[in-house]
Design a protein around this motif. Structure first.
Motif, PDB file in Angstrom:
ATOM      1  N   PRO A  81       0.808  -1.228   0.000  1.00 41.75           N
ATOM      2  CA  PRO A  81       0.000   0.000   0.000  1.00 41.75           C
ATOM      3  C   PRO A  81       0.839   1.276   0.000  1.00 41.75           C
ATOM      4  CG  PRO A  81      -0.723  -1.527   1.719  1.00 41.75           C
ATOM      5  CD  PRO A  81       0.582  -2.025   1.225  1.00 41.75           C
ATOM      6  N   THR A  83       0.669   4.991   1.226  1.00 39.97           N
ATOM      7  CA  THR A  83      -0.077   5.734   2.237  1.00 39.97           C
ATOM      8  C   THR A  83      -0.210   7.188   1.798  1.00 39.97           C
ATOM      9  OG1 THR A  83       0.684   4.304   4.028  1.00 39.97           O
ATOM     10  CG2 THR A  83      -0.132   6.477   4.647  1.00 39.97           C
ATOM     11  N   THR A 122     -11.438   7.661   5.781  1.00 39.98           N
ATOM     12  CA  THR A 122     -10.412   6.716   5.352  1.00 39.98           C
ATOM     13  C   THR A 122     -10.977   5.763   4.304  1.00 39.98           C
ATOM     14  OG1 THR A 122     -10.978   5.197   7.140  1.00 39.98           O
ATOM     15  CG2 THR A 122      -9.228   6.805   7.576  1.00 39.98           C
ATOM     16  N   CYS A 123     -10.062   5.234   3.496  1.00 42.13           N
ATOM     17  CA  CYS A 123     -10.488   4.348   2.409  1.00 42.13           C
ATOM     18  C   CYS A 123      -9.326   3.407   2.094  1.00 42.13           C
ATOM     19  CB  CYS A 123     -10.855   5.177   1.176  1.00 42.13           C
ATOM     20  SG  CYS A 123     -11.691   4.281  -0.130  1.00 42.13           S
ATOM     21  N   ASP A 124      -9.569   2.100   2.199  1.00 42.79           N
ATOM     22  CA  ASP A 124      -8.547   1.093   1.917  1.00 42.79           C
ATOM     23  C   ASP A 124      -8.830   0.516   0.528  1.00 42.79           C
ATOM     24  OD1 ASP A 124      -6.825  -1.035   1.727  1.00 42.79           O
ATOM     25  OD2 ASP A 124      -7.224  -1.812   3.730  1.00 42.79           O
ATOM     26  N   HIS A 129      -3.750   3.283   0.779  1.00 47.25           N
ATOM     27  CA  HIS A 129      -4.417   3.586   2.045  1.00 47.25           C
ATOM     28  C   HIS A 129      -4.591   5.089   2.106  1.00 47.25           C
ATOM     29  CE1 HIS A 129      -3.176  -0.371   4.274  1.00 47.25           C
ATOM     30  NE2 HIS A 129      -4.023  -0.567   3.293  1.00 47.25           N
TER      31      HIS A 129
END
Length: 221
Positions: A81, A83, A122-124, A129
């Motif tokens: 990921p 960030t 937030t959003c994964d 991320h």
């Protein structure tokens, strides 16, 4: 502050302009190429990409910068990921974001994945991320516990949005930058360069995009 939303007017060629700051959200010439020139090349990306890389941003806007760097992250073969943390006082509603991003069909594969999941906060997204921290960055950035390897300083024009370019906030940017980390912005305004220098960055003025003669690059040695 966090419950305030972006108020927009749309130009005839469908570029969103902030009513509050009387400034377009992206280049009237080519927003995608400007993002690549200023924020990617300005931070020596994607060359510096590595697992665990962290980007922070002042001014999330339409999400264009995030989508551009996320697409390059995946194209570079990164599978862990990225960030990405952004500070935004006046978030754009998803419907306006969708409309704005239609101007960049090249990013549609990433925009579609993002917009299908985006509800704020937030959003994964697996290889991304994302966290968008709402509110005045002068309050929210000092409270942030993270650090960034690269900063995208993308507030509205310093002449129209001086709150996002003050020396105290540039010091917070520096304090939340990893050693050897960088920052880049489209503006070469003296107040911005001086603020970054006083915060401990080594600052360079370099050629800007399109009609903008100069932009600013900075590194925290």
């Amino acid at each position: 502050m966090a419950d305030q939303r972006a108020e927009l007017t749309w130009t005839e060629d469908q570029i969103p302009v902030s009513d509050r700051f009387d400034d377009p959200y992206f280049s009237l010439q080519n927003g995608l190429e400007e993002t690549r020139h200023v924020f990617l090349a300005g931070n020596d990306l994607p060359v510096r990409f590595a697992p665990g890389f962290r980007i922070a941003e002042l001014g999330f806007g339409t999400g264009l910068n995030m989508l551009t760097v996320w697409s390059e992250w995946e194209k570079a073969g990164q599978t862990t990921p990225l960030t990405f943390t952004s500070f935004e006082a006046f978030p754009m509603v998803p419907e306006d974001m969708t409309r704005a991003l239609e101007a960049f069909p090249e990013l549609a594969p990433w925009a579609d994945r993002f917009l299908a999941r985006w509800e704020g906060g937030t959003c994964d997204l697996g290889t991304l991320h994302l966290e968008v921290i709402e509110g005045d960055a002068r309050q929210t950035l000092p409270a942030w516990k993270g650090k960034a390897d690269a900063w995208f300083l993308d507030g509205f024009s310093p002449a129209k949005n001086p709150e996002l370019w003050g020396g105290d906030l540039m010091q917070q940017v520096a304090d939340h930058t990893a050693k050897g980390g960088t920052a880049a912005t489209y503006t070469a305004a003296g107040i911005v360069r001086r603020g970054l220098e006083e915060a401990g960055f080594t600052v360079t003025r370099t050629p800007g995009y399109g009609r903008k003669r100069h932009m600013t690059r900075a590194i925290r040695e």
